[in-house]
Every structure is written in C-alpha cells, then in structure tokens.
Design a protein around this motif. Sequence first.
Motif, PDB file in Angstrom:
ATOM      1  N   LEU A 141       1.565 -19.401  -1.759  1.00 42.61           N
ATOM      2  CA  LEU A 141       0.970 -20.342  -0.808  1.00 42.61           C
ATOM      3  C   LEU A 141       0.044 -21.291  -1.548  1.00 42.61           C
ATOM      4  N   ARG A 142       0.226 -22.596  -1.331  1.00 39.11           N
ATOM      5  CA  ARG A 142      -0.665 -23.610  -1.890  1.00 39.11           C
ATOM      6  C   ARG A 142      -1.076 -24.552  -0.771  1.00 39.11           C
ATOM      7  N   SER A 143      -2.366 -24.790  -0.675  1.00 36.08           N
ATOM      8  CA  SER A 143      -2.877 -25.681   0.366  1.00 36.08           C
ATOM      9  C   SER A 143      -2.727 -27.135  -0.070  1.00 36.08           C
ATOM     10  N   SER A 144      -2.704 -28.002   0.926  1.00 30.17           N
ATOM     11  CA  SER A 144      -2.770 -29.437   0.669  1.00 30.17           C
ATOM     12  C   SER A 144      -3.381 -30.081   1.891  1.00 30.17           C
ATOM     13  N   ALA A 145      -4.159 -31.131   1.662  1.00 29.94           N
ATOM     14  CA  ALA A 145      -4.846 -31.791   2.767  1.00 29.94           C
ATOM     15  C   ALA A 145      -4.781 -33.295   2.586  1.00 29.94           C
ATOM     16  N   ILE A 146      -4.744 -34.003   3.702  1.00 28.85           N
ATOM     17  CA  ILE A 146      -4.830 -35.465   3.676  1.00 28.85           C
ATOM     18  C   ILE A 146      -6.230 -35.847   3.200  1.00 28.85           C
ATOM     19  N   PRO A 147      -6.357 -36.731   2.230  1.00 26.76           N
ATOM     20  CA  PRO A 147      -7.684 -37.018   1.681  1.00 26.76           C
ATOM     21  C   PRO A 147      -8.643 -37.680   2.665  1.00 26.76           C
ATOM     22  N   GLU A 148      -8.152 -38.587   3.503  1.00 26.36           N
ATOM     23  CA  GLU A 148      -9.039 -39.399   4.331  1.00 26.36           C
ATOM     24  C   GLU A 148      -9.306 -38.738   5.676  1.00 26.36           C
ATOM     25  N   GLU A 149     -10.577 -38.752   6.092  1.00 28.87           N
ATOM     26  CA  GLU A 149     -10.940 -38.180   7.388  1.00 28.87           C
ATOM     27  C   GLU A 149     -10.181 -38.835   8.539  1.00 28.87           C
ATOM     28  N   ASN A 150     -10.027 -40.134   8.489  1.00 27.39           N
ATOM     29  CA  ASN A 150      -9.444 -40.826   9.639  1.00 27.39           C
ATOM     30  C   ASN A 150      -7.949 -40.584   9.797  1.00 27.39           C
ATOM     31  N   LYS A 151      -7.347 -39.855   8.847  1.00 25.94           N
ATOM     32  CA  LYS A 151      -5.947 -39.475   8.963  1.00 25.94           C
ATOM     33  C   LYS A 151      -5.765 -37.957   9.048  1.00 25.94           C
ATOM     34  N   ALA A 152      -6.866 -37.223   9.013  1.00 27.72           N
ATOM     35  CA  ALA A 152      -6.812 -35.761   8.890  1.00 27.72           C
ATOM     36  C   ALA A 152      -6.959 -35.065  10.233  1.00 27.72           C
ATOM     37  N   ALA A 172     -25.461 -31.636  20.383  1.00 27.56           N
ATOM     38  CA  ALA A 172     -24.174 -30.984  20.154  1.00 27.56           C
ATOM     39  C   ALA A 172     -23.017 -31.875  20.611  1.00 27.56           C
ATOM     40  N   LEU A 173     -23.157 -32.485  21.773  1.00 29.76           N
ATOM     41  CA  LEU A 173     -22.095 -33.361  22.268  1.00 29.76           C
ATOM     42  C   LEU A 173     -21.961 -34.613  21.403  1.00 29.76           C
ATOM     43  N   ASP A 174     -23.074 -35.108  20.886  1.00 27.47           N
ATOM     44  CA  ASP A 174     -23.018 -36.259  19.981  1.00 27.47           C
ATOM     45  C   ASP A 174     -22.306 -35.885  18.678  1.00 27.47           C
ATOM     46  N   ASN A 175     -22.593 -34.686  18.151  1.00 23.10           N
ATOM     47  CA  ASN A 175     -21.891 -34.212  16.957  1.00 23.10           C
ATOM     48  C   ASN A 175     -20.387 -34.133  17.199  1.00 23.10           C
ATOM     49  N   PHE A 176     -20.029 -33.576  18.350  1.00 22.41           N
ATOM     50  CA  PHE A 176     -18.615 -33.436  18.687  1.00 22.41           C
ATOM     51  C   PHE A 176     -17.955 -34.810  18.815  1.00 22.41           C
ATOM     52  N   ALA A 177     -18.641 -35.734  19.469  1.00 18.09           N
ATOM     53  CA  ALA A 177     -18.081 -37.075  19.640  1.00 18.09           C
ATOM     54  C   ALA A 177     -17.839 -37.753  18.299  1.00 18.09           C
ATOM     55  N   THR A 178     -18.779 -37.587  17.375  1.00 12.85           N
ATOM     56  CA  THR A 178     -18.617 -38.189  16.051  1.00 12.85           C
ATOM     57  C   THR A 178     -17.412 -37.596  15.330  1.00 12.85           C
ATOM     58  N   LEU A 179     -17.240 -36.290  15.395  1.00 13.99           N
ATOM     59  CA  LEU A 179     -16.087 -35.662  14.760  1.00 13.99           C
ATOM     60  C   LEU A 179     -14.785 -36.115  15.416  1.00 13.99           C
ATOM     61  N   ALA A 180     -14.778 -36.192  16.750  1.00 15.56           N
ATOM     62  CA  ALA A 180     -13.569 -36.608  17.464  1.00 15.56           C
ATOM     63  C   ALA A 180     -13.201 -38.047  17.141  1.00 15.56           C
ATOM     64  N   THR A 182     -14.045 -39.612  14.298  1.00 14.54           N
ATOM     65  CA  THR A 182     -13.818 -39.778  12.863  1.00 14.54           C
ATOM     66  C   THR A 182     -12.459 -39.258  12.435  1.00 14.54           C
ATOM     67  N   PHE A 183     -12.092 -38.077  12.906  1.00 13.72           N
ATOM     68  CA  PHE A 183     -10.830 -37.474  12.491  1.00 13.72           C
ATOM     69  C   PHE A 183      -9.677 -37.989  13.345  1.00 13.72           C
ATOM     70  N   SER A 184      -8.496 -38.044  12.741  1.00 20.76           N
ATOM     71  CA  SER A 184      -7.323 -38.496  13.478  1.00 20.76           C
ATOM     72  C   SER A 184      -7.019 -37.580  14.655  1.00 20.76           C
ATOM     73  N   THR A 185      -7.162 -36.271  14.392  1.00 25.71           N
ATOM     74  CA  THR A 185      -6.855 -35.270  15.414  1.00 25.71           C
ATOM     75  C   THR A 185      -7.886 -34.157  15.342  1.00 25.71           C
ATOM     76  N   LEU A 186      -8.349 -33.690  16.496  1.00 31.28           N
ATOM     77  CA  LEU A 186      -9.273 -32.556  16.566  1.00 31.28           C
ATOM     78  C   LEU A 186      -8.697 -31.532  17.522  1.00 31.28           C
ATOM     79  N   ARG A 187      -8.658 -30.287  17.092  1.00 29.92           N
ATOM     80  CA  ARG A 187      -8.080 -29.206  17.892  1.00 29.92           C
ATOM     81  C   ARG A 187      -9.075 -28.058  18.022  1.00 29.92           C
ATOM     82  N   ARG A 188      -8.994 -27.332  19.163  1.00 29.24           N
ATOM     83  CA  ARG A 188      -9.887 -26.207  19.449  1.00 29.24           C
ATOM     84  C   ARG A 188      -9.048 -24.977  19.831  1.00 29.24           C
ATOM     85  N   PRO A 189      -8.282 -24.412  18.907  1.00 27.80           N
ATOM     86  CA  PRO A 189      -7.369 -23.332  19.298  1.00 27.80           C
ATOM     87  C   PRO A 189      -8.013 -21.970  19.490  1.00 27.80           C
ATOM     88  N   GLY A 190      -9.132 -21.660  18.783  1.00 32.15           N
ATOM     89  CA  GLY A 190      -9.872 -20.462  19.136  1.00 32.15           C
ATOM     90  C   GLY A 190      -9.647 -19.202  18.333  1.00 32.15           C
TER      91      GLY A 190
END
Length: 278
Positions: A141-152, A172-180, A182-190
């Motif tokens: 197993l080897r990881s790989s990630a998209i370099p840019e936040e706005n595509k990740a 907390a809601l402001d932090n969440f809004a900034t992450l949402a 900034t990133f292309s996709t944000l998921r909360r699977p749990g």
Amino acid sequence: MDAAESAALRAIAMEAVQLVGGPLAAAFRSDTAVEYKVDLHDVVTRYDRQAEQAIRDHILSRWSDSAVLGEEHGASGEGRVRWYVDPIDGTSNFARGIAFWCISIGAAVDDEIVAGAILDPVADNLFSADLTGAWLNGEPLRSSAIPEENKATLITGYPVARDFRLDGRDRALDNFATLAETFSTLRRPGSAALSIAHVAAGWADAACGFGVNAWDVTAAILLLRQAGGTYRSLPLGKIPADRPDQFHPGYMAWGNGGNYPTLTRIAEAISVGRTKAA
C-alpha cells in the motif's frame, strides 16, 4: 522489537479482526439495540462487547506477553506488548446501517507502534502494517494525495456537540465553513480508523479529528506512515505535547504529496486554544 516479531504481531492482529469480521458483518443491518455511554452521541451495542471479548481472548492465547486495552472492557494483562482494540470503530454507523465502520487493532512495545490491522468487513478490505511496510488485502500500500487544498478531499467529523462546548459554537462553525470553502470536497463519514485508512489508500487526501482515543488511531497511525503518508498529533491541552502520538486526542493526517496550510492552521489553532483554556 525486530522485523520478525513485528510481522508475527501483524499476523495476530489480522487473525483477530477477521475472527470477528464475519459475525459483525452478519449482524450489520439487523435489529441492533443501542445503549449510551457518556452521552447520546456515544453509543455501544452488544456486538461491540462480544467482538472485543473474542479479540481479547484470541490475542492472549496467541501472544501471552500481552496487555490488551479495549474501548468497552478496559485493560487486562501485564505483558510487554500493548494492544489497542476498537471492536467497532463507527458504532453509530454500524447501529444505523451506514456502511462505514471497521475493526481496528494496533500493537505497541514501549509506546512504539509496531503492528496493526484494520478490517472493513462490508467492503471486504483488510489493511495491515508492521515495521517493514503496509498492505491492503495482501498487496503493498502506498498513499498519494492531491497537492492543492482546493482540489483535495478532506474527511473530518468536526464539529460535533463537544467541539461547540470547547471551542464556542461560532468559532467551531467558522472553522468548519473555512474548511468546507477551502477543500474541493469535505466528508463526515464517522470512523477515525477507517478515515485514516482511506487516506493511506489514496481514496481521500486528508483527515482530521479532535476527539480520538488510542484504540481509534494506533493501527491507523502505523498504516498511514508505512504507506508514506503523514500523521501529526495534537494534544488539545489534555496531555503533554511530547507524549506518543497514539495518546493525543487530536490529529491531522494526509497522504504523500499533500500540502494543506489551511487545515494545519485551523487544527493548530484549535489545539492552542484548548491548551490555553485547560
């Protein structure tokens, strides 16, 4: 610990997650009674307890020099190898029929993580790692990630009710809004363990959390690092900053090639803020 011992512990962890994986998969989406632990956000089922006992019995029978720390039954044994067991990471998902949960077992010697296994029984994915590498279903197993936040893609459970109490609802809601934003996709699977495993596999680019325990992340830390990714722990004002990573309640994780300054800034600010308030 040498590589051979590490590999032997990895084999035991793989045996143990597979031992309970079948019965848990069979119980999934059945009539599951739920109990509550700390609050209404912290659930447990009889399947958690049964699986943890089966894992504990298997480990102690296969490696006598062991101490087992599980989420449901606490600690047992006095051995050199300490096992951190989460029989169902993502119990709320399991109980409600959402297919994002796993069994996670990590082993450490003198607080160095030396082996681990994570099983997603629904997808039939077995992640494992030892001191020589990381594997998914037996393949390296080897990881790989998209370099840019706005595509990740970022996986995070933040914020939950606990975070509102600790950070303030508006912050907390402001932090969440900034992450949402900034990133292309944000998921909360749990499930922290399975989220980090997805980062290790390159199926997500980053993950972060602010309320994890050693049984959630011990196996996942080794898996991600051995796959070439990065794991950074956050003390959040709860433990000394120099404690081993698996004991920190917060984390950031990203795959090889990722560079996420907004995530780093927000996560570190959360940790500093909670440290000052502690």
